[in-house]
Scaffold this motif. Structure first.
Motif, PDB file in Angstrom:
ATOM      1  N   SER A 230       0.854  -1.177   0.000  1.00 57.19           N
ATOM      2  CA  SER A 230       0.000   0.000   0.000  1.00 57.19           C
ATOM      3  C   SER A 230       0.893   1.232   0.000  1.00 57.19           C
ATOM      4  CB  SER A 230      -0.932   0.007   1.213  1.00 57.19           C
ATOM      5  OG  SER A 230      -0.180   0.081   2.403  1.00 57.19           O
TER       6      SER A 230
ATOM      7  N   PHE B 124       0.678   5.451   1.413  1.00 56.13           N
ATOM      8  CA  PHE B 124      -0.069   6.500   2.097  1.00 56.13           C
ATOM      9  C   PHE B 124       0.818   7.714   2.260  1.00 56.13           C
ATOM     10  CE2 PHE B 124      -1.352   8.824   5.919  1.00 56.13           C
ATOM     11  CZ  PHE B 124      -2.676   9.102   5.599  1.00 56.13           C
TER      12      PHE B 124
ATOM     13  N   LYS C  58     -12.250   6.785  -4.073  1.00 56.21           N
ATOM     14  CA  LYS C  58     -13.135   7.507  -3.166  1.00 56.21           C
ATOM     15  C   LYS C  58     -12.468   8.812  -2.760  1.00 56.21           C
ATOM     16  CE  LYS C  58     -15.640   3.685  -1.068  1.00 56.21           C
ATOM     17  NZ  LYS C  58     -16.001   3.035   0.216  1.00 56.21           N
TER      18      LYS C  58
ATOM     19  N   ASP D  80      -9.323  13.818   0.862  1.00 60.56           N
ATOM     20  CA  ASP D  80      -8.600  12.584   1.122  1.00 60.56           C
ATOM     21  C   ASP D  80      -8.995  11.622   0.007  1.00 60.56           C
ATOM     22  OD1 ASP D  80      -7.450  13.331   3.688  1.00 60.56           O
ATOM     23  OD2 ASP D  80      -9.482  13.133   4.502  1.00 60.56           O
TER      24      ASP D  80
ATOM     25  N   LYS E  89      -8.778   7.857  -1.621  1.00 62.31           N
ATOM     26  CA  LYS E  89      -8.485   6.445  -1.357  1.00 62.31           C
ATOM     27  C   LYS E  89      -8.721   5.663  -2.635  1.00 62.31           C
ATOM     28  CE  LYS E  89      -9.389   6.385   3.546  1.00 62.31           C
ATOM     29  NZ  LYS E  89      -9.954   5.621   4.654  1.00 62.31           N
TER      30      LYS E  89
ATOM     31  N   LYS F 251      -8.323   1.773  -4.510  1.00 64.25           N
ATOM     32  CA  LYS F 251      -8.069   0.334  -4.439  1.00 64.25           C
ATOM     33  C   LYS F 251      -7.710  -0.122  -5.835  1.00 64.25           C
ATOM     34  CE  LYS F 251     -10.948  -0.794  -0.496  1.00 64.25           C
ATOM     35  NZ  LYS F 251     -12.085  -1.575  -0.006  1.00 64.25           N
TER      36      LYS F 251
ATOM     37  N   SER G  40      -4.693  13.995   1.554  1.00 66.67           N
ATOM     38  CA  SER G  40      -3.980  12.732   1.695  1.00 66.67           C
ATOM     39  C   SER G  40      -4.323  11.820   0.531  1.00 66.67           C
ATOM     40  CB  SER G  40      -4.324  12.033   3.022  1.00 66.67           C
ATOM     41  OG  SER G  40      -5.647  11.544   3.005  1.00 66.67           O
TER      42      SER G  40
ATOM     43  N   GLU H 193      -4.179   7.518  -0.327  1.00 65.68           N
ATOM     44  CA  GLU H 193      -3.932   6.163   0.137  1.00 65.68           C
ATOM     45  C   GLU H 193      -4.262   5.211  -1.005  1.00 65.68           C
ATOM     46  OE1 GLU H 193      -5.434   3.014   3.573  1.00 65.68           O
ATOM     47  OE2 GLU H 193      -6.169   5.072   3.594  1.00 65.68           O
TER      48      GLU H 193
ATOM     49  N   SER I  55      -4.299   1.139  -1.943  1.00 63.64           N
ATOM     50  CA  SER I  55      -4.223  -0.221  -1.406  1.00 63.64           C
ATOM     51  C   SER I  55      -4.261  -1.221  -2.543  1.00 63.64           C
ATOM     52  CB  SER I  55      -5.409  -0.491  -0.477  1.00 63.64           C
ATOM     53  OG  SER I  55      -5.418   0.417   0.580  1.00 63.64           O
TER      54      SER I  55
END
Length: 129
Positions: free
Chosen positions: A17, A19, A62, A68, A70, A72, A102, A104, A106
């Motif tokens: 991952s 971040f 997302k 932020d 995110k 996948k 941010s 992230e 994954s």
């Protein structure tokens, strides 16, 4: 007795991952999904001359109201030698967005990637019909 082995037990960097947090509280404009996709499309697969988004490797994006992001993603093959670096490449491409708080990324393995996840452009580039 030994435990039953699962696919994840054999994957390189199965928990790979990325971040990064920027503590950017300037939410004057919310990042939209199209901006994120544009960034991701700059990341090419190291073995296939097609970007990761058109290959269908991005499963979810997302974005909340604090900017932020995110993501996948998966890989075409669980034994990919660059498994550990691909989430970082995707994350760094998104870091260029203004007002980002941010990011992230994954690496996930379900659902298993299939050729029908590719865009029509990717299929044409790779002569897959």
């Amino acid at each position: 007795m030994s435990e039953e082995k699962k696919l994840e037990d054999f994957l390189p960097n199965k928990n790979a991952s990325y971040f990064m947090e920027f503590h950017n509280l300037n939410n004057s404009s919310i990042i939209n999904k199209e901006e994120v996709i544009k960034c991701i499309k700059t990341v090419q697969d190291p073995e296939i001359p097609v970007n990761l988004f058109d290959l269908g490797l991005i499963y979810e994006i997302k974005i909340n109201n604090k900017n932020d992001v995110k993501i996948k993603m998966t890989l075409t093959n669980p034994n990919c030698p660059v498994a550990g670096s691909m989430p970082e490449s995707v994350g760094k491409s998104v870091e260029k967005l203004p007002n980002l708080n941010s990011v992230e990324v994954s690496l996930v393995w379900y659902p298993k990637w299939q050729k029908n996840f590719m865009s029509e452009e990717a299929k044409l580039a790779l002569d897959i019909f």
